[in-house]
Design a protein around this motif. Structure first.
Motif, mmCIF file in Angstrom:
data_model
loop_
_atom_site.group_PDB
_atom_site.id
_atom_site.type_symbol
_atom_site.label_atom_id
_atom_site.label_comp_id
_atom_site.label_asym_id
_atom_site.label_seq_id
_atom_site.Cartn_x
_atom_site.Cartn_y
_atom_site.Cartn_z
ATOM 1 N N GLU A 14 0.831 -1.209 0.000
ATOM 2 C CA GLU A 14 0.000 0.000 0.000
ATOM 3 C C GLU A 14 0.871 1.267 0.000
ATOM 4 N N TYR A 17 2.519 1.628 -3.426
ATOM 5 C CA TYR A 17 1.503 2.086 -4.371
ATOM 6 C C TYR A 17 1.268 3.596 -4.221
ATOM 7 N N ASP A 18 1.115 4.068 -2.981
ATOM 8 C CA ASP A 18 0.870 5.496 -2.748
ATOM 9 C C ASP A 18 2.049 6.355 -3.214
ATOM 10 N N TYR A 20 4.343 5.556 -5.605
ATOM 11 C CA TYR A 20 4.400 5.541 -7.069
ATOM 12 C C TYR A 20 3.252 6.340 -7.683
ATOM 13 N N LYS A 21 2.073 6.238 -7.101
ATOM 14 C CA LYS A 21 0.925 6.995 -7.602
ATOM 15 C C LYS A 21 1.224 8.494 -7.556
ATOM 16 N N LEU A 22 1.777 8.983 -6.439
ATOM 17 C CA LEU A 22 2.109 10.402 -6.297
ATOM 18 C C LEU A 22 3.219 10.799 -7.270
ATOM 19 N N ALA A 25 1.947 10.916 -10.812
ATOM 20 C CA ALA A 25 1.021 12.044 -10.973
ATOM 21 C C ALA A 25 1.773 13.355 -11.156
#
Length: 147
Positions: A14, A17-18, A20-22, A25
Motif C-alpha cells: 500500500e 503504491y501510494d 508511485y501513484k504520487l 502524478a
C-alpha cells in the motif's frame, strides 16, 4: 503530520503504491514528461514522506554513494501543497537521513531549475550549467555536509 522513513524492503504494498501513484502524478502527468519514473534506484533508496489524514503530503528518496552519483544523493522531491514549507522540511529530513544512514559528506542533486532557490536557501550550490533532463531544465547542485 507524521514522518515515515523506510528502506524499500520495509515498504508495504500500500505504501509503495501510494508513493508511485504520487510520483507518476507529479513527474509524468503534471509535468507532461513521459519517462521511466519507477527505476532500479528505488530498491537502494531510503524513502521518506510526511503524511496526514489526506495521505502523503511530501516525499523524497535518499540514495547511497554510487547509486546515481559518486556522492550520496536526494531525488524525487515532492511537496503536494506548494509554498507552505513542506519542500524545505522534507529536504532537511532527507539531509539528516543521508548523514545518519549513509555518512554523507557531500550530497549531489539534479534540481529542476525552478526549484533552485529552495535548495540554495538550504545550502546547496549550483555546480553545473543548465541542461535538459527529459525535456525539463535542470541543474546539478551540491551540499557540503557539516559533521
Amino acid at each position: 503530520m507524521e514522518l515515515v522513513v523506510k528502506r524499500f524492503a520495509e515498504l508495504s504494498a500500500e505504501e509503495l503504491y501510494d508513493i508511485y501513484k504520487l510520483r507518476v502524478a507529479v513527474f509524468v502527468v503534471e509535468q507532461k514528461c513521459p519517462y521511466q519514473e519507477v527505476d532500479a534506484a528505488d530498491k537502494d533508496a531510503i524513502h521518506l514522506w510526511m503524511q496526514d489524514e489526506e495521505g502523503i503530503q511530501a516525499y523524497a528518496r535518499v540514495l547511497p554513494k554510487g547509486c546515481t552519483f559518486p556522492d550520496v544523493s536526494l531525488g524525487r522531491v515532492i511537496a503536494v501543497k506548494r509554498r507552505c514549507g513542506l519542500g524545505s522540511k522534507i529536504v532537511n529530513v532527507a539531509i539528516a537521513v543521508a548523514k545518519e544512514a549513509f555518512h554523507a559528506e557531500r550530497i549531489t542533486i539534479e534540481a529542476q531549475v525552478y526549484a533552485r532557490e529552495l535548495y540554495e536557501k538550504i545550502g546547496f550550490r549550483q555546480t553545473s550549467e543548465e541542461f535538459l533532463e527529459d525535456g525539463i531544465p535542470h541543474i546539478q547542485m551540491q551540499l557540503e555536509v557539516e559533521s
